[in-house]
Design a protein around this motif. Sequence first.
Motif, PDB file in Angstrom:
ATOM      1  N   LEU A 221       0.821  -1.213   0.000  1.00 21.60           N
ATOM      2  CA  LEU A 221       0.000   0.000   0.000  1.00 21.60           C
ATOM      3  C   LEU A 221       0.855   1.264   0.000  1.00 21.60           C
ATOM      4  CD1 LEU A 221      -2.747  -0.965   2.625  1.00 21.60           C
ATOM      5  CD2 LEU A 221      -2.851  -1.171   0.137  1.00 21.60           C
ATOM      6  N   LYS A 222       2.139   1.121   0.309  1.00 18.36           N
ATOM      7  CA  LYS A 222       3.015   2.276   0.471  1.00 18.36           C
ATOM      8  C   LYS A 222       3.890   2.550  -0.760  1.00 18.36           C
ATOM      9  CE  LYS A 222       3.387   1.018   5.353  1.00 18.36           C
ATOM     10  NZ  LYS A 222       4.288   0.636   6.454  1.00 18.36           N
ATOM     11  N   ARG A 223       3.668   1.783  -1.806  1.00 16.94           N
ATOM     12  CA  ARG A 223       4.537   1.924  -2.984  1.00 16.94           C
ATOM     13  C   ARG A 223       4.244   3.173  -3.793  1.00 16.94           C
ATOM     14  NH1 ARG A 223       3.720  -4.408  -4.679  1.00 16.94           N
ATOM     15  NH2 ARG A 223       4.965  -5.302  -2.974  1.00 16.94           N
ATOM     16  N   SER A 224       3.050   3.710  -3.636  1.00 15.92           N
ATOM     17  CA  SER A 224       2.664   4.885  -4.414  1.00 15.92           C
ATOM     18  C   SER A 224       1.876   5.836  -3.537  1.00 15.92           C
ATOM     19  CB  SER A 224       1.810   4.458  -5.624  1.00 15.92           C
ATOM     20  OG  SER A 224       1.234   5.587  -6.250  1.00 15.92           O
ATOM     21  N   ALA A 225       1.993   7.113  -3.833  1.00 14.34           N
ATOM     22  CA  ALA A 225       1.230   8.114  -3.088  1.00 14.34           C
ATOM     23  C   ALA A 225      -0.227   8.145  -3.514  1.00 14.34           C
ATOM     24  CB  ALA A 225       1.855   9.495  -3.298  1.00 14.34           C
ATOM     25  N   VAL A 226      -0.536   7.473  -4.619  1.00 13.57           N
ATOM     26  CA  VAL A 226      -1.901   7.506  -5.143  1.00 13.57           C
ATOM     27  C   VAL A 226      -2.876   6.830  -4.189  1.00 13.57           C
ATOM     28  CG1 VAL A 226      -3.420   6.748  -7.015  1.00 13.57           C
ATOM     29  CG2 VAL A 226      -1.127   7.615  -7.534  1.00 13.57           C
ATOM     30  N   PHE A 227      -2.478   5.660  -3.648  1.00 15.64           N
ATOM     31  CA  PHE A 227      -3.415   4.900  -2.815  1.00 15.64           C
ATOM     32  C   PHE A 227      -3.828   5.663  -1.560  1.00 15.64           C
ATOM     33  CE2 PHE A 227      -4.526   1.889   0.511  1.00 15.64           C
ATOM     34  CZ  PHE A 227      -5.551   1.200  -0.112  1.00 15.64           C
ATOM     35  N   PRO A 228      -2.908   6.147  -0.713  1.00 15.17           N
ATOM     36  CA  PRO A 228      -3.352   6.887   0.477  1.00 15.17           C
ATOM     37  C   PRO A 228      -4.131   8.144   0.129  1.00 15.17           C
ATOM     38  CG  PRO A 228      -0.974   7.090   0.186  1.00 15.17           C
ATOM     39  CD  PRO A 228      -1.437   6.017  -0.757  1.00 15.17           C
ATOM     40  N   LEU A 229      -3.776   8.779  -0.991  1.00  9.25           N
ATOM     41  CA  LEU A 229      -4.521   9.968  -1.413  1.00  9.25           C
ATOM     42  C   LEU A 229      -5.960   9.602  -1.753  1.00  9.25           C
ATOM     43  CD1 LEU A 229      -4.557  12.970  -2.123  1.00  9.25           C
ATOM     44  CD2 LEU A 229      -3.791  12.355  -4.432  1.00  9.25           C
TER      45      LEU A 229
END
Length: 356
Positions: A221-229
Motif C-alpha cells: 500500500l506504500k509503494r505509491s502516493a496515489v493509494f493513500p490519497l
Amino acid sequence: MNRLPNLDPLRFFLASLVLLFHLPQLSANQGLPYFDGLPIYHRGLEAVYMFFVLSGFLIIRLIYRAKIRDAFSIKDFYIRRILRIFPLYYLVLGFGLFFYNVILPFLNIPFEINYTWKEALFYNIFFLPNVFANVYEPGGILEILWSIGIEEQFYLLIAPLLFFINVKWILRILSALLIGYFIIYWSDVFEALQQYLFVFFYLFTGGVIAILEEKKKLEFLKRSAVFPLMVCIATLLFFVTDLFHFEPLWLHSLLTCLLFGLFIHSLAFNSRGVEVNNKLLHHFGSISYGIYMFHAIVLNAVVFLFLKLEMLQNLNETLTIILLHLLTFAGTLLIAHLSYTYFELYFLKLKNKFRK
C-alpha cells in the motif's frame, strides 16, 4: 511510547462530528432554530464507528507488541484502561443521573423517567450502558455513554483472549473473529446484537489492520502516493456527501470497516511525510474524550440559556443558529480542557506505573 502521527487531530475531528450530530437534534426538540442541511451533520454515528476502529487498532497493536516482548500483563492493561476511562465515565454518569432526576424536576422542566436508580446503576456499572440507552432512552447526557460500554465490553473480551493465544496465531484468530462476528451480527440470528449496537466488528477491523502492519504485510500500500490519497479523498467524501450511503446496511458496514481501517492506516503509517503538527489540534485531540463526554452537558446548558434569556430569544434565526454552534463548541472545549488538566491528567500520570 511514541504516538503515531495524525491520530490526535483525527480524534478531535471525530468528536466534533458527534457534537454537530447532536446539536440540531436538541435544538429542534426544544423548538429552537436549527440547521442540519449538510451531510456532515448526519455522520455522528459513523464518527463513533471510526473511533471504534481506531481504538481496536491502537489497543490490539499495543497488546501484540507487548506479547512479542513477552511483557503483556492483563492486570496492568486493565488498570491502565480503568485509569483512562472510569474517572470521566462515572463523573458524567453521576451528573447525568442527578441532572435528569433532580435538576430538571427542580426547574419544573418535564422529562419522563421510566427507570429506577437500581436499574440505572446496574446497567451502567456492569458495562451495559448501550442496553440502558436503548431500553430507557434516559436523555442525551446518559445515552452517549453507550459507546463507552462497547469499548469496555471489548476490553473484557480481547485482553484474556490475546493473553492465552500464541502470538503466531493472533492474526488468524482475529481475522476469523472479524469475519464470523460480522456474519452473525447481520444474519439476524441474534437480533439483540443490532438492537443494542454490539458492533465489535469495527474494533476487530482496527486490530487486524494493526497486526497486518506489524507483520509488514501492508507494504504494497506504500509503494505509491496515489493509494493513500485516494483513501483520504474517499473518506472525506464519505463524511461530506451522500455518495457512499446506501442499502443494504450490511454492505454499508462492510464499506465503513474497510474504508475506516485503511484511512487510519494511511494517516499513521502511509502519510507520505504529511503530518499535522499544529499544537492546538493535537491538544484538542488529547482532550477528545472529554469533548465527547461533556458536549451533551454543554449543549443542554446552552439550549437552556436560549430558552430562558429574553435577549437571546429576540435574535433572528441565523444568528441564533450561529451562536448555538459557537457557544456549544467553545463551552465544550473549555470544560474538556479544564477536565483534562485538573482531573483526568492526575489519573493518566498514574498509568505510567503500570507500563513495562
